[in-house]
Design a protein around this motif. Structure first.
Motif, mmCIF file in Angstrom:
data_model
loop_
_atom_site.group_PDB
_atom_site.id
_atom_site.type_symbol
_atom_site.label_atom_id
_atom_site.label_comp_id
_atom_site.label_asym_id
_atom_site.label_seq_id
_atom_site.Cartn_x
_atom_site.Cartn_y
_atom_site.Cartn_z
ATOM 1 N N LEU A 71 44.540 35.685 35.139
ATOM 2 C CA LEU A 71 44.845 35.971 36.538
ATOM 3 C C LEU A 71 44.033 37.197 36.931
ATOM 4 C CD1 LEU A 71 48.748 35.649 36.840
ATOM 5 C CD2 LEU A 71 47.011 33.890 37.206
ATOM 6 N N PHE A 72 43.473 37.195 38.135
ATOM 7 C CA PHE A 72 42.741 38.377 38.600
ATOM 8 C C PHE A 72 43.423 38.929 39.846
ATOM 9 C CE2 PHE A 72 40.493 34.517 39.959
ATOM 10 C CZ PHE A 72 40.460 34.651 41.331
ATOM 11 N N ASN A 73 43.364 40.237 39.995
ATOM 12 C CA ASN A 73 44.012 40.927 41.095
ATOM 13 C C ASN A 73 42.983 41.283 42.158
ATOM 14 O OD1 ASN A 73 46.919 41.453 40.182
ATOM 15 N ND2 ASN A 73 45.722 42.116 38.401
ATOM 16 N N VAL A 74 43.174 40.754 43.351
ATOM 17 C CA VAL A 74 42.257 41.016 44.456
ATOM 18 C C VAL A 74 42.858 42.127 45.302
ATOM 19 C CG1 VAL A 74 41.005 40.030 46.403
ATOM 20 C CG2 VAL A 74 41.582 38.593 44.437
ATOM 21 N N GLN A 75 42.362 43.328 45.080
ATOM 22 C CA GLN A 75 42.810 44.496 45.822
ATOM 23 C C GLN A 75 41.722 45.555 45.747
ATOM 24 O OE1 GLN A 75 45.797 45.364 42.086
ATOM 25 N NE2 GLN A 75 46.475 45.979 44.070
ATOM 26 N N SER A 76 41.702 46.410 46.732
ATOM 27 C CA SER A 76 40.668 47.438 46.793
ATOM 28 C C SER A 76 40.887 48.466 45.693
ATOM 29 C CB SER A 76 40.697 48.125 48.165
ATOM 30 O OG SER A 76 39.714 49.115 48.244
ATOM 31 N N ALA A 129 34.549 41.706 45.859
ATOM 32 C CA ALA A 129 35.872 41.174 46.199
ATOM 33 C C ALA A 129 36.955 42.226 46.052
ATOM 34 C CB ALA A 129 36.186 39.978 45.303
ATOM 35 N N TYR A 130 36.707 43.234 45.192
ATOM 36 C CA TYR A 130 37.708 44.258 44.909
ATOM 37 C C TYR A 130 37.438 45.531 45.708
ATOM 38 C CZ TYR A 130 38.430 41.025 41.042
ATOM 39 O OH TYR A 130 38.652 39.890 40.299
ATOM 40 N N THR A 131 36.916 45.329 46.923
ATOM 41 C CA THR A 131 36.711 46.405 47.876
ATOM 42 C C THR A 131 37.406 46.010 49.176
ATOM 43 O OG1 THR A 131 34.708 45.491 48.884
ATOM 44 C CG2 THR A 131 34.423 46.790 46.846
ATOM 45 N N ALA A 132 37.266 46.852 50.190
ATOM 46 C CA ALA A 132 37.809 46.527 51.509
ATOM 47 C C ALA A 132 36.745 45.938 52.422
ATOM 48 C CB ALA A 132 38.402 47.780 52.150
ATOM 49 N N PHE A 133 35.526 45.699 51.872
ATOM 50 C CA PHE A 133 34.439 45.149 52.683
ATOM 51 C C PHE A 133 34.788 43.743 53.168
ATOM 52 C CE2 PHE A 133 31.328 47.370 49.532
ATOM 53 C CZ PHE A 133 31.711 48.612 50.013
ATOM 54 N N ASN A 134 34.066 43.336 54.245
ATOM 55 C CA ASN A 134 34.122 41.910 54.562
ATOM 56 C C ASN A 134 33.320 41.164 53.494
ATOM 57 O OD1 ASN A 134 31.476 42.825 55.740
ATOM 58 N ND2 ASN A 134 31.349 40.628 56.175
ATOM 59 N N ARG A 185 47.392 45.651 50.325
ATOM 60 C CA ARG A 185 46.954 44.256 50.332
ATOM 61 C C ARG A 185 46.690 43.863 48.887
ATOM 62 N NH1 ARG A 185 42.526 40.666 50.627
ATOM 63 N NH2 ARG A 185 42.649 39.119 52.327
ATOM 64 N N HIS A 186 47.464 42.888 48.372
ATOM 65 C CA HIS A 186 47.356 42.510 46.963
ATOM 66 C C HIS A 186 47.493 41.000 46.845
ATOM 67 C CE1 HIS A 186 48.972 42.990 42.555
ATOM 68 N NE2 HIS A 186 47.806 42.371 42.616
ATOM 69 N N PHE A 187 46.417 40.357 46.431
ATOM 70 C CA PHE A 187 46.425 38.933 46.120
ATOM 71 C C PHE A 187 46.216 38.783 44.614
ATOM 72 C CE2 PHE A 187 46.460 38.554 50.406
ATOM 73 C CZ PHE A 187 45.618 37.665 51.066
ATOM 74 N N GLN A 188 46.730 37.685 44.058
ATOM 75 C CA GLN A 188 46.377 37.305 42.695
ATOM 76 C C GLN A 188 45.712 35.933 42.739
ATOM 77 O OE1 GLN A 188 49.953 37.779 40.168
ATOM 78 N NE2 GLN A 188 48.850 39.479 39.196
#
Length: 387
Positions: free
Chosen positions: A191-196, A204-209, A366-369
């Motif tokens: 599982l990977f965590n998508v968050q800044s 993907a792990y930044t706040a960039f578009n 903001r936290h997605f997995q």
């Protein structure tokens, strides 16, 4: 109804039409069906597909016979439609083969049967900004095999789905992903965590578009399915954007065949490098299957190396590449919405390109997995559920 004779398979085959007569020729037999169709079957093909326990191991249903161990000029001594309606062949070498008519019709290779079989294969449904998003409830997917099957069929045919009502505890994604199959691990984890984060090893792990892309185009085989589960989404911005890469490829093929051909034929290198790994893959942006249909889109501008094409090809490649990206920005193709806690995207990563608007991490968490499963596992699960 299904025919009763055993076949070397785990599936059953409906009796579409009964066998009526069989005629022997020099290198094949001609089978006539009750609906008037005539199907030729070469002797080599029939012997190669004999389903008897000598030729197929009954436990695994896998073939034991290798056709090279049979005489190349083998021929039957007797061919007939037996009392149970099966094609029965007694070969001159003493072997006997018996073919279920349902199975035989399903595998007939006369022109009419092949066209019919191809027409009956599942077809992906192209979509645009007007997509009616297929939405499913978590508990129903977990509890009801019929709902599970409907979800998987939508994934296969549309390539973008949403599931709602998932618990928001970290790791909850694992259970629903495993309703399909095992999870494919990558260098980002199971599982990977998508968050800044400050020490990001991916944009993907930044706040960039993030522009529209497929994940892991740097791999020989891009993951087939991608899951993104929202645990928290309090930040301003960060809307999810999707386009049907197949629909865009089809539109490009109609609008500019030369540009389409360039993206199918000129390979591009994608690179994913950090402090501990360096993945690279050289492949075209658009892949076609054996029938010439679009089967895969490989795209991530932020993971692309410098183009390496001939002097003659370079202008063609840039023109095609610019046009493809420009099309992904056209509003008519883009489906955009915000994911809320407890909701999950699941989409075909080799078809559906995804993007994210920039977000403000100072405005909230903001936290997605996420995780991946290969497309083969989806297709296998569908077939098992259907049978």
């Amino acid at each position: 109804m299904n025919t009763a004779a055993a076949v070397a398979d785990f599936r059953s085959y409906p009796l579409i039409s009964a066998l009526t007569t069989v005629q022997s020729l020099a290198d094949r037999v001609l089978v006539k069906w009750a609906d008037g169709r005539v199907s030729p079957f070469h002797h080599q093909w029939l012997r190669d597909n004999c389903p008897c326990p000598v030729c197929v191991y009954t436990v695994t249903r896998e073939q034991v016979l290798e056709i090279v161990d049979v005489a190349e000029d083998l021929s039957p001594a007797v061919t007939q439609v037996d009392a149970l309606g099966c094609l029965s062949i007694a070969w001159l070498d003493g072997h006997t083969s018996r073919f279920d008519p349902g199975w035989l019709r399903a595998h007939a290779y006369d022109d009419e049967s092949r066209i019919e079989r191809r027409a009956g294969k599942p077809k992906s449904q192209r979509w645009n900004s007007q997509l009616t998003l297929p939405v499913f409830e978590y508990q129903a997917v977990m509890d009801d095999p019929n709902v599970l099957l409907q979800w998987l069929l939508a994934l296969r045919d549309i390539g973008l789905t949403q599931v709602r009502g998932i618990p928001t505890e970290p790791g909850s994604l694992t259970s629903i992903a495993k309703r399909i199959s095992f999870i494919r691990e990558s260098n980002f984890g199971v599982l990977f965590n998508v968050q800044s984060k400050a020490d990001a090893d991916s944009n993907a792990y930044t706040a960039f578009n993030l522009p529209l892309h497929s994940d892991l185009p740097t791999r020989e085989l891009q993951p087939g399915l991608q899951f993104l589960h929202c645990l928290v989404n309090d930040a301003d911005g960060g809307e999810s954007i999707f386009v049907d890469g197949f629909a865009i490829a089809d539109a490009l093929r109609q609008e500019d065949p030369e540009a389409f051909r360039a993206l199918c034929e000129i390979p591009v290198e994608f690179r994913n490098k950090d402090r501990h790994s360096d993945y690279r893959c050289l492949a075209p942006i658009i892949a076609l299957d054996a029938l010439g249909q679009v089967s895969e889109i490989r795209m991530a501008n932020f993971l692309r190396g410098p183009f390496d094409a001939s002097v003659e090809q370079m202008p063609k490649l840039y023109r095609a590449y610019r046009r493809f990206i420009a099309m992904t920005r056209e509003t008519c193709f883009r489906h955009m919405t915000r994911l809320n806690p407890g909701e999950m995207w699941c989409f075909d990563n080799r078809r559906t390109l995804h993007a994210r608007n920039a977000f403000d991490p100072a405005s909230g968490a903001r936290h997605f997995q996420g995780c991946y499963i290969d497309r083969d596992e989806l297709l296998s699960r569908i077939l098992v559920l259907q049978r």
